[in-house]
Design an enzyme around this catalytic site. Structure first.
Site, PDB file in Angstrom:
ATOM      1  CG  ASP A  35      -5.093  36.534  13.464  1.00 41.02           C
ATOM      2  OD1 ASP A  35      -5.281  37.272  14.429  1.00 41.02           O
ATOM      3  OD2 ASP A  35      -4.226  35.637  13.439  1.00 41.02           O
ATOM      4  CB  ILE A  36      -1.028  39.565  11.808  1.00 39.37           C
ATOM      5  CG1 ILE A  36      -1.658  40.613  10.869  1.00 39.37           C
ATOM      6  CG2 ILE A  36       0.485  39.479  11.576  1.00 39.37           C
ATOM      7  CD1 ILE A  36      -1.108  42.019  11.020  1.00 39.37           C
ATOM      8  CG  ASP A  37       1.232  37.776  15.763  1.00 40.98           C
ATOM      9  OD1 ASP A  37       0.718  38.904  15.752  1.00 40.98           O
ATOM     10  OD2 ASP A  37       2.457  37.585  15.799  1.00 40.98           O
ATOM     11  CG  ASP A 213      -4.004  32.230  15.059  1.00 37.57           C
ATOM     12  OD1 ASP A 213      -4.433  33.390  14.952  1.00 37.57           O
ATOM     13  OD2 ASP A 213      -3.160  31.884  15.893  1.00 37.57           O
TER      14      ASP A 213
HETATM   15  O1  LIG Z   1      -4.570  38.931  16.441  1.00 35.16           O
HETATM   16  P1  LIG Z   1      -3.190  38.469  16.059  1.00 35.16           P
HETATM   17  O2  LIG Z   1      -2.644  39.158  14.856  1.00 35.16           O
HETATM   18  O3  LIG Z   1      -3.079  37.003  15.971  1.00 35.16           O
HETATM   19  O4  LIG Z   1      -2.263  38.918  17.301  1.00 35.16           O
HETATM   20  C1  LIG Z   1      -2.434  38.252  18.553  1.00 35.16           C
HETATM   21  C2  LIG Z   1      -1.252  38.519  19.465  1.00 35.16           C
HETATM   22  O5  LIG Z   1      -0.088  38.120  18.732  1.00 35.16           O
HETATM   23  C3  LIG Z   1       1.179  38.309  19.375  1.00 35.16           C
HETATM   24  O6  LIG Z   1       1.326  37.333  20.380  1.00 35.16           O
HETATM   25  C4  LIG Z   1       1.334  36.004  19.882  1.00 35.16           C
HETATM   26  O7  LIG Z   1       2.395  35.870  18.929  1.00 35.16           O
HETATM   27  C5  LIG Z   1       3.740  36.002  19.485  1.00 35.16           C
HETATM   28  C6  LIG Z   1       4.718  35.916  18.325  1.00 35.16           C
HETATM   29  O8  LIG Z   1       4.538  34.746  17.587  1.00 35.16           O
HETATM   30  C7  LIG Z   1       3.955  34.877  20.503  1.00 35.16           C
HETATM   31  O9  LIG Z   1       5.254  34.975  21.050  1.00 35.16           O
HETATM   32  C8  LIG Z   1       2.889  34.987  21.598  1.00 35.16           C
HETATM   33  O10 LIG Z   1       2.991  33.893  22.487  1.00 35.16           O
HETATM   34  C9  LIG Z   1       1.471  34.978  20.979  1.00 35.16           C
HETATM   35  O11 LIG Z   1       0.485  35.221  21.983  1.00 35.16           O
HETATM   36  C10 LIG Z   1       1.331  39.704  19.896  1.00 35.16           C
HETATM   37  O12 LIG Z   1       2.498  39.784  20.667  1.00 35.16           O
HETATM   38  C11 LIG Z   1       0.112  40.200  20.664  1.00 35.16           C
HETATM   39  O13 LIG Z   1       0.255  41.576  20.934  1.00 35.16           O
HETATM   40  C12 LIG Z   1      -1.129  39.992  19.796  1.00 35.16           C
HETATM   41  O14 LIG Z   1      -2.289  40.430  20.496  1.00 35.16           O
HETATM   42 MG   LIG Z   2      -3.714  35.212  15.513  1.00 31.24          MG
END
Ligand SMILES: O=P(O)(O)OC[C@H]1O[C@H](O[C@H]2O[C@H](CO)[C@@H](O)[C@H](O)[C@H]2O)[C@H](O)[C@@H](O)[C@@H]1O
Ligand SMILES: [Mg+2]
Length: 270
Positions: A35-37, A213
């Site tokens: 996963d990234i974020d 995460d």
């Molecule tokens: O599946 P992931 O790689 O974890 O991506 C999930 C979502 O991540 C992003 O949103 C989240 O991270 C942002 C930056 O840190 C934060 O501001 C936000 O509150 C989080 O929900 C991204 O913007 C989404 O498009 C992804 O789906």
């Molecule tokens: Mg994530």
């Protein structure tokens, strides 16, 4: 690995370190999914404010080479965003939580946007116009509505997205995440994406290890475990999200990546 070897309460402890040392030492045996974020990079106030550490793309290029190409991202981000921020070093990507997928051979598969998505998008835009601080991230096949800077708006945002999904005859799904609610095209998730990769070379026959995460990673965790692999939760207890192990934060995940691009000697931990 047997279930007895796992410790669902051990965040960043000796067992997860020993397991990751084994993974790093046997690149031909495992397939890695990230996963990234919140997993590889720290959460930031807005989607565009995230920082991808400068060394990470090159480390992923080397990681993918060392693991014979069996390295994939499974993310809610779009494929275009991931390629831009990671210099397109990883070919295998399950983007938009699995509804957009690029195989290790480079073929891109995308769901067809349902007829109701445009109308839902307009409904979201007009509702959000009255909610200062709420941010719309339009990702094409999915729309994410963020309320990180106005958490008190979380309940109304969640309700709006849930109602739009409920009124879509199954064409759209609501996906709550970290200070965000997403409305996305139905039909796939991180678990189906992980399984699709496992059915193809070079992932075929390898044991999946998935780092994630969020609750949105649970389908991927379940799929990895069902295929004899291991799920690693980041920043939360493994038990909370149905994982086997837990690491404290993205720093620990990046430390594993850095270490896994270099051979690990026997007896060392990562
Ligand atoms: O599946 P992931 O790689 O974890 O991506 C999930 C979502 O991540 C992003 O949103 C989240 O991270 C942002 C930056 O840190 C934060 O501001 C936000 O509150 C989080 O929900 C991204 O913007 C989404 O498009 C992804 O789906
Ligand atoms: Mg994530």
């Amino acid at each position: 690995m047997s279930l007895d070897d796992r410790d669902a309460h051990d965040i960043g402890g000796a067992r997860v370190s020993a397991f990751l040392a084994r993974v790093a030492a046997e690149p031909q045996r495992y397939a890695l999914f990230f996963d990234i974020d919140g997993t590889l990079i720290e959460i930031a106030p807005t989607p565009d404010a995230v920082v991808v550490p400068a060394a990470l793309p090159d480390q992923f290029r080397r990681l993918a080479r060392r693991f014979g190409g069996a390295v994939a991202f499974l993310s809610g981000r779009t494929l275009a965003w991931i390629d831009r921020r990671f210099d397109a070093v990883v070919t295998a990507v399950g983007a938009l939580h699995g509804i957009e997928r690029r195989t290790a051979a480079g073929t891109i598969e995308r769901r067809v946007p349902p007829a109701g998505l445009d109308l839902a998008r307009r409904t979201i835009d007009s509702a959000v116009a009255a909610w200062p601080g709420v941010l719309v991230e339009d990702k094409g096949l999915a729309v994410a509505v963020h309320y990180r800077s106005v958490p008190e708006r979380g309940a109304v945002v969640d309700r709006l997205i849930a109602d739009l999904a409920a009124g879509s005859d199954g064409a759209l799904e609501a996906l709550p995440g970290k200070a965000v609610a997403e409305l996305r095209t139905a039909g796939a998730h991180k678990g189906t994406a992980l399984e699709a990769f496992l059915a193809e070379r070079p992932f075929l026959g390898r044991l999946p290890v998935f780092f994630g995460d969020d609750v949105t990673d649970q389908d991927g965790f379940a799929a990895a475990r069902m295929h004899g692999g291991v799920a690693i939760a980041v920043g939360r207890s493994a038990r909370e999200v149905g994982a086997d192990f837990a690491l404290p934060d993205p720093v620990a995940v990046r430390a594993f990546v850095a270490r896994a691009v270099a051979p690990v000697r026997e007896g060392e931990t990562v």
